[in-house]
Design a protein around this motif. Sequence first.
Motif, short mmCIF file in Angstrom:
data_model
loop_
_atom_site.label_atom_id
_atom_site.label_comp_id
_atom_site.label_asym_id
_atom_site.label_seq_id
_atom_site.Cartn_x
_atom_site.Cartn_y
_atom_site.Cartn_z
N UNK A 100 0.83 -1.19 0.00
CA UNK A 100 0.00 0.00 0.00
C UNK A 100 0.87 1.24 0.00
N UNK A 101 0.54 2.19 -0.84
CA UNK A 101 1.25 3.46 -0.92
C UNK A 101 0.35 4.57 -0.42
N UNK A 102 0.92 5.46 0.38
CA UNK A 102 0.16 6.53 1.00
C UNK A 102 0.85 7.86 0.73
N UNK A 103 0.21 8.72 -0.05
CA UNK A 103 0.76 10.04 -0.36
C UNK A 103 0.24 11.07 0.64
N UNK A 104 1.04 12.10 0.85
CA UNK A 104 0.63 13.22 1.68
C UNK A 104 1.40 14.46 1.25
N UNK A 105 0.95 15.61 1.71
CA UNK A 105 1.66 16.85 1.45
C UNK A 105 1.02 17.76 0.43
N UNK A 106 -0.04 17.31 -0.20
CA UNK A 106 -0.71 18.15 -1.17
C UNK A 106 -1.46 19.28 -0.49
N UNK A 132 6.02 23.02 -2.57
CA UNK A 132 5.38 21.96 -1.80
C UNK A 132 6.30 20.75 -1.80
N UNK A 133 6.18 19.96 -0.76
CA UNK A 133 6.94 18.72 -0.65
C UNK A 133 5.96 17.57 -0.42
N UNK A 134 5.85 16.70 -1.39
CA UNK A 134 4.99 15.54 -1.29
C UNK A 134 5.76 14.36 -0.73
N UNK A 135 5.07 13.52 0.03
CA UNK A 135 5.67 12.33 0.60
C UNK A 135 4.87 11.11 0.19
N UNK A 136 5.56 9.99 0.08
CA UNK A 136 4.91 8.72 -0.20
C UNK A 136 5.61 7.63 0.59
N UNK A 137 4.83 6.85 1.31
CA UNK A 137 5.37 5.76 2.11
C UNK A 137 4.70 4.45 1.72
N UNK A 138 5.51 3.42 1.59
CA UNK A 138 5.00 2.09 1.27
C UNK A 138 4.86 1.27 2.54
N UNK A 139 3.79 0.52 2.62
CA UNK A 139 3.57 -0.37 3.75
C UNK A 139 2.99 -1.69 3.25
N UNK A 140 2.94 -2.68 4.13
CA UNK A 140 2.47 -4.00 3.74
C UNK A 140 3.64 -4.89 3.39
#
Length: 124
Positions: A3-9, A18-26
Motif C-alpha cells: 500500500x502506498x500513501x501520499x501526503x503533502x498536497x 510543496x513537498x509531497x511524501x509517499x510511504x509504502x507499507x504492507x
Amino acid sequence: QVQLDESGGGLVQAGSSLRLSCAASGRTDSSYSMGWFRQAPGKEREFVAAISLGGGTYYEESTKGRFAISRGNSKNTVFLQMNSLKTEDTAVYYCAATTYLSSDYSAEQTYDYWGQGTQVTVSS
C-alpha cells in the motif's frame, strides 16, 4: 500486497513550493523503485519523476530543474520537492512503485502498485 500513501498536497500560490511524501507499507520485503505521476482535470495521467534503487533520477522535461525526487531514510519512502510551482502543475499526484525499474520508466505499465493520490492546486 503493498500500500502506498501520499501526503503533502494542498493549495499554494504560484511560485511557491510543496513537498509531497509517499510511504509504502504492507509487503515491503523487497525494495522498490518509485515514481510520481499526475493527472490534471481533463487530461491523461502523465509521468513526473522516478528514482531507481541505485539512486538514479528521471524527470519529465517540464518539471526538470523545478522538481526533485528523493528517498528518505527508508528506501520505501520517497519525496517530491516541487519548487516554482505553476498553475499548470495543478493535478492529483500519485506515487507508484515497482520491484524493477526498466528503461521505460515513464510508462504506467512499469509500476505494480499505486497510491490513491493527493491533490495539488496552484493558484495564480
